[in-house]
Write a protein that holds these residues in place. Structure first.
Motif, PDB file in Angstrom:
ATOM      1  N   THR A 105      -5.653   2.635  11.522  1.00  0.00           N
ATOM      2  CA  THR A 105      -5.201   3.138  10.229  1.00  0.00           C
ATOM      3  C   THR A 105      -6.011   2.473   9.111  1.00  0.00           C
ATOM      4  O   THR A 105      -6.187   1.259   9.112  1.00  0.00           O
ATOM      5  CB  THR A 105      -3.704   2.837  10.009  1.00  0.00           C
ATOM      6  OG1 THR A 105      -2.953   3.421  11.066  1.00  0.00           O
ATOM      7  CG2 THR A 105      -3.222   3.380   8.672  1.00  0.00           C
ATOM      8  N   GLN A 106      -6.513   3.276   8.184  1.00  0.00           N
ATOM      9  CA  GLN A 106      -7.243   2.755   7.031  1.00  0.00           C
ATOM     10  C   GLN A 106      -6.443   3.030   5.768  1.00  0.00           C
ATOM     11  O   GLN A 106      -5.848   4.092   5.638  1.00  0.00           O
ATOM     12  CB  GLN A 106      -8.617   3.407   6.921  1.00  0.00           C
ATOM     13  CG  GLN A 106      -9.538   3.035   8.053  1.00  0.00           C
ATOM     14  CD  GLN A 106     -10.955   3.547   7.844  1.00  0.00           C
ATOM     15  OE1 GLN A 106     -11.281   4.113   6.807  1.00  0.00           O
ATOM     16  NE2 GLN A 106     -11.800   3.331   8.830  1.00  0.00           N
ATOM     17  N   TYR A 162       0.849  -1.182   0.000  1.00  0.00           N
ATOM     18  CA  TYR A 162       0.000   0.000   0.000  1.00  0.00           C
ATOM     19  C   TYR A 162       0.882   1.229   0.000  1.00  0.00           C
ATOM     20  O   TYR A 162       2.061   1.169   0.351  1.00  0.00           O
ATOM     21  CB  TYR A 162      -0.963   0.011   1.193  1.00  0.00           C
ATOM     22  CG  TYR A 162      -0.408   0.616   2.465  1.00  0.00           C
ATOM     23  CD1 TYR A 162      -0.721   1.927   2.804  1.00  0.00           C
ATOM     24  CD2 TYR A 162       0.411  -0.101   3.315  1.00  0.00           C
ATOM     25  CE1 TYR A 162      -0.220   2.499   3.966  1.00  0.00           C
ATOM     26  CE2 TYR A 162       0.909   0.448   4.473  1.00  0.00           C
ATOM     27  CZ  TYR A 162       0.589   1.755   4.796  1.00  0.00           C
ATOM     28  OH  TYR A 162       1.083   2.322   5.928  1.00  0.00           O
ATOM     29  N   LEU A 188     -10.100  -1.945   0.439  1.00  0.00           N
ATOM     30  CA  LEU A 188     -10.055  -0.981   1.538  1.00  0.00           C
ATOM     31  C   LEU A 188     -10.031  -1.743   2.856  1.00  0.00           C
ATOM     32  O   LEU A 188     -10.878  -2.614   3.091  1.00  0.00           O
ATOM     33  CB  LEU A 188     -11.261  -0.051   1.480  1.00  0.00           C
ATOM     34  CG  LEU A 188     -11.267   1.096   2.492  1.00  0.00           C
ATOM     35  CD1 LEU A 188     -10.016   1.962   2.362  1.00  0.00           C
ATOM     36  CD2 LEU A 188     -12.512   1.941   2.319  1.00  0.00           C
ATOM     37  N   THR A 189      -9.028  -1.457   3.695  1.00  0.00           N
ATOM     38  CA  THR A 189      -8.829  -2.185   4.945  1.00  0.00           C
ATOM     39  C   THR A 189      -8.632  -1.234   6.117  1.00  0.00           C
ATOM     40  O   THR A 189      -8.356  -0.043   5.937  1.00  0.00           O
ATOM     41  CB  THR A 189      -7.596  -3.106   4.862  1.00  0.00           C
ATOM     42  OG1 THR A 189      -6.429  -2.298   4.680  1.00  0.00           O
ATOM     43  CG2 THR A 189      -7.706  -4.108   3.736  1.00  0.00           C
ATOM     44  N   GLU A 190      -8.739  -1.809   7.313  1.00  0.00           N
ATOM     45  CA  GLU A 190      -8.457  -1.086   8.557  1.00  0.00           C
ATOM     46  C   GLU A 190      -7.663  -1.997   9.481  1.00  0.00           C
ATOM     47  O   GLU A 190      -7.976  -3.186   9.611  1.00  0.00           O
ATOM     48  CB  GLU A 190      -9.752  -0.677   9.250  1.00  0.00           C
ATOM     49  CG  GLU A 190      -9.525   0.048  10.550  1.00  0.00           C
ATOM     50  CD  GLU A 190     -10.806   0.490  11.231  1.00  0.00           C
ATOM     51  OE1 GLU A 190     -10.719   0.976  12.362  1.00  0.00           O
ATOM     52  OE2 GLU A 190     -11.893   0.338  10.640  1.00  0.00           O
ATOM     53  N   LEU A 216      -5.896  -7.043   9.532  1.00  0.00           N
ATOM     54  CA  LEU A 216      -6.608  -6.043   8.733  1.00  0.00           C
ATOM     55  C   LEU A 216      -8.023  -6.540   8.477  1.00  0.00           C
ATOM     56  O   LEU A 216      -8.215  -7.680   8.057  1.00  0.00           O
ATOM     57  CB  LEU A 216      -5.920  -5.825   7.386  1.00  0.00           C
ATOM     58  CG  LEU A 216      -4.473  -5.362   7.410  1.00  0.00           C
ATOM     59  CD1 LEU A 216      -3.917  -5.326   5.987  1.00  0.00           C
ATOM     60  CD2 LEU A 216      -4.357  -4.000   8.064  1.00  0.00           C
ATOM     61  N   ARG A 217      -8.995  -5.689   8.731  1.00  0.00           N
ATOM     62  CA  ARG A 217     -10.379  -6.017   8.424  1.00  0.00           C
ATOM     63  C   ARG A 217     -10.756  -5.308   7.140  1.00  0.00           C
ATOM     64  O   ARG A 217     -10.436  -4.131   6.948  1.00  0.00           O
ATOM     65  CB  ARG A 217     -11.304  -5.576   9.554  1.00  0.00           C
ATOM     66  CG  ARG A 217     -12.781  -5.884   9.272  1.00  0.00           C
ATOM     67  CD  ARG A 217     -13.691  -5.515  10.415  1.00  0.00           C
ATOM     68  NE  ARG A 217     -13.507  -4.108  10.758  1.00  0.00           N
ATOM     69  CZ  ARG A 217     -13.440  -3.644  12.006  1.00  0.00           C
ATOM     70  NH1 ARG A 217     -13.540  -4.462  13.031  1.00  0.00           N
ATOM     71  NH2 ARG A 217     -13.283  -2.359  12.230  1.00  0.00           N
ATOM     72  N   ASN A 275     -13.161  -3.354   4.690  1.00  0.00           N
ATOM     73  CA  ASN A 275     -14.265  -2.425   4.930  1.00  0.00           C
ATOM     74  C   ASN A 275     -15.523  -2.809   4.164  1.00  0.00           C
ATOM     75  O   ASN A 275     -16.607  -2.374   4.509  1.00  0.00           O
ATOM     76  CB  ASN A 275     -13.850  -0.989   4.604  1.00  0.00           C
ATOM     77  CG  ASN A 275     -12.919  -0.409   5.664  1.00  0.00           C
ATOM     78  OD1 ASN A 275     -12.446  -1.117   6.539  1.00  0.00           O
ATOM     79  ND2 ASN A 275     -12.662   0.872   5.580  1.00  0.00           N
TER      80      ASN A 275
END
Length: 114
Positions: free
Chosen positions: A63-64, A31, A76-78, A89-90, A92
Motif C-alpha cells: 500500500t502506498q 493519512y 510518500l511512503t509504501e 514504511l519505506r 519513496n
C-alpha cells in the motif's frame, strides 16, 4: 541467558547491519485513504529510509500513501512489512532527499550514511 536478552541481542545485531541509522521517537502521524477516511498512527522510530509505526487498522503490504507527520510534513511512503497494526514504511524519496528534509529533526548520526 534469558529469552528476552537473546531477543534484544538479535535486534541489536540486525540493527548493526542496517545501512541507515534509526532513532527512537514518539511522533503522531496520519493519512487519508482513497475514500478520504483518515487513519492515525504512532511513529516509534525513524531513519532517512522509513519509519516503524502503529496504525488504528492493519495495512496491506505494498500500500502506498502520503503520511503526514507533525508540522504538516507530507511524505510518500509504501508499506514494506506488517505485523498486525504495526508496519514498516519505506519513504519513496531517496535517502539523500530525506536527509535534507529531516536535517532539523534527526541527529547527525542518522544523516550520515554510505
Amino acid at each position: 541467558m534469558s529469552k528476552e536478552y537473546e531477543n534484544m541481542k538479535d535486534d541489536r545485531i540486525s540493527d548493526d547491519k542496517r545501512r541507515f541509522q534509526r532513532v527512537s521517537v514518539l511522533w503522531s502521524g496520519e493519512y487519508a485513504d482513497d475514500l478520504g477516511v483518515g487513519q492515525k498512527c504512532v511513529i516509534f522510530d525513524v531513519s532517512v529510509n522509513g519509519v516503524r509505526a502503529k496504525f488504528d487498522q492493519a495495512l496491506v503490504i505494498g500500500t502506498q500513501f502520503v503520511l503526514e507527520i507533525a508540522g504538516g510534513v507530507q511524505l510518500l511512503t509504501e508499506v514494506v512489512w506488517a505485523k498486525g497494526k504495526t508496519v514498516g514504511l519505506r519513504f519513496n524519496d531517496s535517502p539523500d532527499k530525506m536527509a535534507s528534509i529531516m536535517a532539523g529533526v534527526l541527529p547527525s548520526k542518522c544523516l550520515e550514511f554510505a
